[in-house]
Design an enzyme around this catalytic site. Structure first.
Site, PDB file in Angstrom:
ATOM      1  N   LYS A  77       0.830  -1.209   0.000  1.00 44.36           N
ATOM      2  CA  LYS A  77       0.000   0.000   0.000  1.00 44.36           C
ATOM      3  C   LYS A  77       0.867   1.262   0.000  1.00 44.36           C
ATOM      4  CE  LYS A  77      -2.294  -1.476   3.661  1.00 44.36           C
ATOM      5  NZ  LYS A  77      -1.885  -2.903   3.723  1.00 44.36           N
ATOM      6  N   THR A  78       1.882   1.279   0.854  1.00 37.08           N
ATOM      7  CA  THR A  78       2.773   2.442   0.902  1.00 37.08           C
ATOM      8  C   THR A  78       3.584   2.563  -0.379  1.00 37.08           C
ATOM      9  OG1 THR A  78       2.951   2.185   3.309  1.00 37.08           O
ATOM     10  CG2 THR A  78       4.607   3.558   2.227  1.00 37.08           C
ATOM     11  N   ASP A 122      -1.180   6.799   6.737  1.00 37.89           N
ATOM     12  CA  ASP A 122      -1.172   5.380   7.064  1.00 37.89           C
ATOM     13  C   ASP A 122      -2.103   5.118   8.252  1.00 37.89           C
ATOM     14  OD1 ASP A 122      -0.459   2.743   6.864  1.00 37.89           O
ATOM     15  OD2 ASP A 122       1.504   2.968   7.815  1.00 37.89           O
ATOM     16  N   THR A 171      -5.562  -1.285   7.309  1.00 38.90           N
ATOM     17  CA  THR A 171      -5.690  -2.735   7.376  1.00 38.90           C
ATOM     18  C   THR A 171      -7.069  -3.134   7.894  1.00 38.90           C
ATOM     19  OG1 THR A 171      -4.727  -2.682   9.601  1.00 38.90           O
ATOM     20  CG2 THR A 171      -3.217  -3.072   7.752  1.00 38.90           C
ATOM     21  N   ARG A 230       6.546  -8.039   1.978  1.00 41.14           N
ATOM     22  CA  ARG A 230       7.356  -7.551   3.102  1.00 41.14           C
ATOM     23  C   ARG A 230       8.034  -8.711   3.826  1.00 41.14           C
ATOM     24  NH1 ARG A 230       4.085  -4.099   7.148  1.00 41.14           N
ATOM     25  NH2 ARG A 230       4.242  -2.576   5.460  1.00 41.14           N
TER      26      ARG A 230
END
Length: 350
Positions: A77-78, A122, A171, A230
């Site tokens: 997402k980032t 975020d 999330t 990640r």
């Protein structure tokens, strides 16, 4: 648009963040982060939709519609938010929901935005309600109304804002209020990656880290990465550490097995906490059903950690099911743990 405009990233952190130094792993994460849609692996439909929206906004010389990304952590997402900023050649301002504690924090941040800037928030679901209300007019009308003074001396000041793009990441989309969610023109759900895409990500990351890895080894790490880039990059770093200590130049499957065994990561990507969770249900509660409160107490772990971190992957691979009575493990889970399912209640296991 000014071609000479500097593309920069500005980060606003909460008071608990450590800003005095940046860890080597954080720097490495930024190096591994792709800078364009072409470099980004996976999420094909989302990339295609975003690419069209970005090109259209640039063609009209307008700010991109506000974007909402939601899904499990670690799926990009980032990274996609950075790519949006790079593609429209704008500044990237990074903050988080908990960092915006007061309306003044939001007003100060919004008033300093330039035209077409990307404001990334975020964990946007954690913004306080008092702050969220200021975002409504900012997102829709590009203005903020705030009151100064009190009583007979109170007056409303209307502050005009530059046309910016707000990119929200969460999330837990269910915790977003409807008024905020409805103001995002583009909304995307990021799902887990398949092993092929993860293997491609691992090969790309290994090259950027000056490592040599073959296809079989990259697939071996991908199988243990829980569908998450990640985690794939984190496991790759642990394998690299092991290889450097052992003076091994090329990563092989045998090396992957040895290094990740030390880390407690098994062939399916389950870590020690995952296996403890499954063993508690299987042995202490005869396979279930059992409530999350009892599991949390048995493991001495926070319930939120179990429900948000442990359970999603176990549900995805079919190792547990949730029922109105509680959690149960499946035959696949008991077989993976090497348990004799004859010792468990056959009526409970699927």
């Amino acid at each position: 648009m000014n071609e000479n405009r500097e593309n920069k990233e500005i980060i606003f952190s909460d008071h608990n963040s450590q800003t005095s130094s940046v860890s080597e792993e954080k720097i490495e994460t930024n190096i591994l982060r792709p800078n364009s849609f072409d470099e980004y692996v996976g999420q094909t439909k989302i990339k295609e939709s975003l690419s069209i929206a970005v090109k259209a906004s640039k063609k009209r010389d307008e700010a991109l519609d506000h974007v909402l990304f939601y899904g499990p952590p670690g799926l990009g997402k980032t990274t996609l938010s950075h790519i949006i900023s790079n593609q429209i050649e704008s500044s990237f301002i990074h903050t988080s929901g908990p960092a915006l504690e007061r309306p003044a924090d939001a007003v100060g941040l919004l008033s300093n935005l330039s035209s077409k800037d990307v404001l990334f928030i975020d964990e946007i679901h954690r913004i306080p309600k008092s702050v969220e209300e200021y975002l409504y007019s900012a997102m829709e009308d590009f203005r903020v109304d705030f009151i100064t003074g009190s009583g007979a001396f109170a007056k409303t000041i209307n502050l005009r804002l530059e046309n910016f793009t707000l990119v929200g990441s969460t999330t837990r989309p269910g915790l977003l209020s409807s008024p905020l969610r409805d103001r995002f023109g583009l909304s995307y759900h990021l799902d887990y990656y398949d092993e092929k895409d993860l293997a491609d990500i691992i090969i790309r990351s290994a090259n950027l880290m000056n490592m040599t890895i073959d296809k079989d080894s990259s697939l071996e790490i991908a199988k243990r990465s829980r569908g998450t880039p990640r985690i794939a990059n984190r496991l790759l770093r642990r394998v690299r550490d092991f290889a450097e200590v052992k003076n091994i130049k090329k990563l092989k499957v045998e090396l992957i097995h040895k290094s990740l065994e030390i880390e407690g990561v098994d062939s399916l990507g389950l870590d020690r906490l995952d296996r403890q969770y499954l063993n508690i249900i299987a042995k202490n509660y005869q396979g279930g059903p059992v409530g999350i409160e009892a599991i949390s107490a048995s493991l001495n772990e926070d319930q939120a950690t179990l429900s948000d971190v442990v359970e999603p992957f176990l549900l995805k691979i079919g190792f547990i099911i949730r029922t109105s009575q509680g959690r149960k493990i499946t035959k696949e889970a008991s077989n993976h743990l090497g348990l004799d399912i004859s010792d468990l209640d056959q009526q409970i296991l699927l």
